[in-house]
Design a protein around this motif. Structure first.
Motif, PDB file in Angstrom:
ATOM      1  N   ARG A   1       0.589   6.472  -4.205  1.00 52.74           N
ATOM      2  CA  ARG A   1       0.414   7.847  -3.742  1.00 52.74           C
ATOM      3  C   ARG A   1      -0.987   8.397  -3.956  1.00 52.74           C
ATOM      4  O   ARG A   1      -1.425   9.287  -3.224  1.00 52.74           O
TER       5      ARG A   1
ATOM      6  N   ARG B   1       0.813  -1.209   0.000  1.00 51.70           N
ATOM      7  CA  ARG B   1       0.000   0.000   0.000  1.00 51.70           C
ATOM      8  C   ARG B   1       0.846   1.259   0.000  1.00 51.70           C
ATOM      9  O   ARG B   1       0.467   2.258  -0.612  1.00 51.70           O
ATOM     10  N   THR B   2       1.981   1.196   0.672  1.00 49.58           N
ATOM     11  CA  THR B   2       2.829   2.367   0.808  1.00 49.58           C
ATOM     12  C   THR B   2       3.516   2.773  -0.484  1.00 49.58           C
ATOM     13  O   THR B   2       4.114   3.843  -0.550  1.00 49.58           O
TER      14      THR B   2
END
Length: 123
Positions: free
Chosen positions: A111, A107-108
């Motif tokens: 953006r 997920r990181t």
């Protein structure tokens, strides 16, 4: 400024098919990998599938391999998720997201996110 809008969700019976679309605007779509995630109430947002900027490489979660296919049409600034052989456990809100590159199952790495579209699979 990037906007992602999902569509195509709905109610389908187990074994059926659905195609989700994600339309992108506000930034150069073709320069970035894209991914699909899904989330159910009380759970984390889980990786479903991702595709490289050119569309030449795709990745998918084990839970959907052989059933879901991610694709993109850069001329239309759109990414798709074709979902076949749907199961009740596929029920979730599906989100598309734009990544900066690398670690596309995380997920990181993303953006920008769409607001999601509900997929409900009945038994």
């Amino acid at each position: 400024q990037v906007q992602l809008v999902e569509s195509g969700g709905g109610l389908v019976q187990a074994g059926g098919s659905l195609r989700l679309s994600c339309a992108a605007s506000g930034r150069t779509f073709s320069s970035y990998p894209m991914g699909w995630f899904r989330q159910v109430p009380g759970k984390e947002r889980d990786f479903v599938a991702a595709i490289s900027a050119s569309g030449g490489n795709t990745y998918s979660a084990d839970s959907v391999k052989g059933r879901f296919t991610i694709s993109r049409d850069n001329a239309k600034n759109t990414v798709y998720l074709q979902m076949n052989s749907l199961k009740p456990e596929d029920t979730a809100v599906y989100y598309c997201a734009q990544a900066l590159g690398g670690g596309l199952s995380l997920r990181t790495s993303y953006r920008y996110w769409g607001q999601g579209t509900q997929v409900t699979v009945s038994s």
